[in-house]
Design a protein around this motif. Sequence first.
Motif, PDB file in Angstrom:
ATOM      1  N   VAL A  50       0.859  -1.185   0.000  1.00 18.12           N
ATOM      2  CA  VAL A  50       0.000   0.000   0.000  1.00 18.12           C
ATOM      3  C   VAL A  50       0.893   1.232   0.000  1.00 18.12           C
ATOM      4  O   VAL A  50       2.097   1.148   0.262  1.00 18.12           O
ATOM      5  N   ASN A  51       0.319   2.394  -0.282  1.00 23.12           N
ATOM      6  CA  ASN A  51       1.100   3.623  -0.382  1.00 23.12           C
ATOM      7  C   ASN A  51       1.561   4.133   0.973  1.00 23.12           C
ATOM      8  O   ASN A  51       0.742   4.487   1.815  1.00 23.12           O
ATOM      9  N   LEU A  52       2.875   4.197   1.158  1.00 24.51           N
ATOM     10  CA  LEU A  52       3.433   4.744   2.398  1.00 24.51           C
ATOM     11  C   LEU A  52       3.166   6.240   2.513  1.00 24.51           C
ATOM     12  O   LEU A  52       3.077   6.770   3.625  1.00 24.51           O
ATOM     13  N   SER A  53       3.021   6.924   1.377  1.00 25.41           N
ATOM     14  CA  SER A  53       2.804   8.379   1.413  1.00 25.41           C
ATOM     15  C   SER A  53       1.501   8.743   2.123  1.00 25.41           C
ATOM     16  O   SER A  53       1.306   9.893   2.493  1.00 25.41           O
ATOM     17  N   GLU A  54       0.630   7.780   2.345  1.00 24.38           N
ATOM     18  CA  GLU A  54      -0.618   8.027   3.063  1.00 24.38           C
ATOM     19  C   GLU A  54      -0.478   7.826   4.569  1.00 24.38           C
ATOM     20  O   GLU A  54      -1.431   8.010   5.324  1.00 24.38           O
ATOM     21  N   GLY A  55       0.734   7.448   5.007  1.00 26.07           N
ATOM     22  CA  GLY A  55       0.971   7.190   6.424  1.00 26.07           C
ATOM     23  C   GLY A  55       1.451   8.408   7.182  1.00 26.07           C
ATOM     24  O   GLY A  55       1.659   9.485   6.615  1.00 26.07           O
ATOM     25  N   GLU A  56       1.640   8.235   8.474  1.00 24.63           N
ATOM     26  CA  GLU A  56       2.090   9.302   9.361  1.00 24.63           C
ATOM     27  C   GLU A  56       3.613   9.407   9.346  1.00 24.63           C
ATOM     28  O   GLU A  56       4.316   8.394   9.330  1.00 24.63           O
ATOM     29  N   VAL A  57       4.107  10.649   9.374  1.00 22.24           N
ATOM     30  CA  VAL A  57       5.544  10.921   9.411  1.00 22.24           C
ATOM     31  C   VAL A  57       5.873  11.513  10.772  1.00 22.24           C
ATOM     32  O   VAL A  57       5.208  12.451  11.229  1.00 22.24           O
ATOM     33  N   GLU A  58       6.898  10.950  11.423  1.00 21.88           N
ATOM     34  CA  GLU A  58       7.306  11.453  12.731  1.00 21.88           C
ATOM     35  C   GLU A  58       8.721  11.007  13.052  1.00 21.88           C
ATOM     36  O   GLU A  58       9.077   9.842  12.841  1.00 21.88           O
ATOM     37  N   ASP A  59       9.534  11.938  13.543  1.00 22.12           N
ATOM     38  CA  ASP A  59      10.884  11.632  14.031  1.00 22.12           C
ATOM     39  C   ASP A  59      11.729  10.833  13.043  1.00 22.12           C
ATOM     40  O   ASP A  59      12.375   9.862  13.418  1.00 22.12           O
ATOM     41  N   GLY A  60      11.717  11.233  11.766  1.00 25.57           N
ATOM     42  CA  GLY A  60      12.559  10.563  10.786  1.00 25.57           C
ATOM     43  C   GLY A  60      12.047   9.210  10.334  1.00 25.57           C
ATOM     44  O   GLY A  60      12.802   8.418   9.768  1.00 25.57           O
ATOM     45  N   THR A  61      10.765   8.925  10.580  1.00 24.06           N
ATOM     46  CA  THR A  61      10.171   7.664  10.156  1.00 24.06           C
ATOM     47  C   THR A  61       8.842   7.925   9.448  1.00 24.06           C
ATOM     48  O   THR A  61       8.249   8.987   9.593  1.00 24.06           O
ATOM     49  N   ILE A  62       8.399   6.914   8.699  1.00 22.07           N
ATOM     50  CA  ILE A  62       7.068   6.944   8.116  1.00 22.07           C
ATOM     51  C   ILE A  62       6.372   5.641   8.491  1.00 22.07           C
ATOM     52  O   ILE A  62       6.985   4.575   8.458  1.00 22.07           O
ATOM     53  N   GLU A  63       5.116   5.757   8.898  1.00 23.23           N
ATOM     54  CA  GLU A  63       4.356   4.599   9.347  1.00 23.23           C
ATOM     55  C   GLU A  63       3.349   4.188   8.282  1.00 23.23           C
ATOM     56  O   GLU A  63       2.595   5.021   7.771  1.00 23.23           O
ATOM     57  N   CYS A  64       3.336   2.915   7.951  1.00 22.67           N
ATOM     58  CA  CYS A  64       2.350   2.397   7.019  1.00 22.67           C
ATOM     59  C   CYS A  64       0.977   2.461   7.680  1.00 22.67           C
ATOM     60  O   CYS A  64       0.796   1.989   8.799  1.00 22.67           O
ATOM     61  N   TRP A  65       0.025   3.052   6.972  1.00 18.54           N
ATOM     62  CA  TRP A  65      -1.306   3.271   7.537  1.00 18.54           C
ATOM     63  C   TRP A  65      -2.090   1.977   7.723  1.00 18.54           C
ATOM     64  O   TRP A  65      -3.019   1.917   8.518  1.00 18.54           O
ATOM     65  N   LEU A  66      -1.721   0.905   7.017  1.00 17.52           N
ATOM     66  CA  LEU A  66      -2.531  -0.311   7.062  1.00 17.52           C
ATOM     67  C   LEU A  66      -2.229  -1.189   8.275  1.00 17.52           C
ATOM     68  O   LEU A  66      -3.138  -1.558   9.013  1.00 17.52           O
ATOM     69  N   HIS A  67      -0.953  -1.517   8.490  1.00 18.30           N
ATOM     70  CA  HIS A  67      -0.602  -2.426   9.584  1.00 18.30           C
ATOM     71  C   HIS A  67       0.356  -1.824  10.609  1.00 18.30           C
ATOM     72  O   HIS A  67       0.751  -2.494  11.547  1.00 18.30           O
ATOM     73  N   GLY A  68       0.781  -0.583  10.402  1.00 18.05           N
ATOM     74  CA  GLY A  68       1.560   0.104  11.424  1.00 18.05           C
ATOM     75  C   GLY A  68       3.062  -0.085  11.401  1.00 18.05           C
ATOM     76  O   GLY A  68       3.744   0.367  12.308  1.00 18.05           O
ATOM     77  N   SER A  69       3.603  -0.742  10.388  1.00  7.44           N
ATOM     78  CA  SER A  69       5.058  -0.842  10.309  1.00  7.44           C
ATOM     79  C   SER A  69       5.644   0.544  10.070  1.00  7.44           C
ATOM     80  O   SER A  69       5.119   1.313   9.269  1.00  7.44           O
ATOM     81  N   CYS A  70       6.743   0.847  10.760  1.00  9.20           N
ATOM     82  CA  CYS A  70       7.451   2.111  10.565  1.00  9.20           C
ATOM     83  C   CYS A  70       8.752   1.829   9.836  1.00  9.20           C
ATOM     84  O   CYS A  70       9.404   0.815  10.077  1.00  9.20           O
ATOM     85  N   PHE A  71       9.119   2.756   8.948  1.00  8.96           N
ATOM     86  CA  PHE A  71      10.356   2.644   8.188  1.00  8.96           C
ATOM     87  C   PHE A  71      11.220   3.858   8.450  1.00  8.96           C
ATOM     88  O   PHE A  71      10.730   4.986   8.491  1.00  8.96           O
ATOM     89  N   ASP A  72      12.535   3.625   8.628  1.00 11.96           N
ATOM     90  CA  ASP A  72      13.493   4.711   8.765  1.00 11.96           C
ATOM     91  C   ASP A  72      13.625   5.406   7.413  1.00 11.96           C
ATOM     92  O   ASP A  72      13.863   4.745   6.393  1.00 11.96           O
ATOM     93  N   LEU A  73      13.453   6.722   7.386  1.00 12.39           N
ATOM     94  CA  LEU A  73      13.477   7.456   6.125  1.00 12.39           C
ATOM     95  C   LEU A  73      14.854   7.486   5.475  1.00 12.39           C
ATOM     96  O   LEU A  73      14.964   7.573   4.263  1.00 12.39           O
ATOM     97  N   GLY A  74      15.896   7.429   6.267  1.00 11.30           N
ATOM     98  CA  GLY A  74      17.246   7.469   5.716  1.00 11.30           C
ATOM     99  C   GLY A  74      17.705   6.154   5.133  1.00 11.30           C
ATOM    100  O   GLY A  74      18.322   6.109   4.071  1.00 11.30           O
TER     101      GLY A  74
END
Length: 110
Positions: A50-74
């Motif tokens: 699913v599109n990560l761009s639809e998730g929440e961004v916080e503290d250098g991470t982005i959270e997948c809106w569907l299941h909540g996995s967070c990814f380090d942006l760097g």
Amino acid sequence: MSDGYTRACSLSEVPDEGALGVEIDGTPLAVVRSEGEVYAISDICSHAEVNLSEGEVEDGTIECWLHGSCFDLGSGKPINPPATQSVATYAVQIDGDDVLVSLDTQSSKG
């Protein structure tokens, strides 16, 4: 395009602590602004596609809106399950108000 970089969007289009979904040469990207930095990562979650761009961004991470996995942006690495695979990250240059992304160059941030 200059030196392998392609214009992805205007910097003013990318929200503070937010993401904008774009496509370059058929590659879906999320251009993300977090903590004053701009990142480009794959816009497709490695877990649920699913599109990560639809998730929440916080503290250098982005959270997948569907299941909540967070990814380090760097680095694109998942920080928590259910995702176990990294997403691609790309080098970014800012030229005035233009965000330029190189699909050939992996980011070295993070």
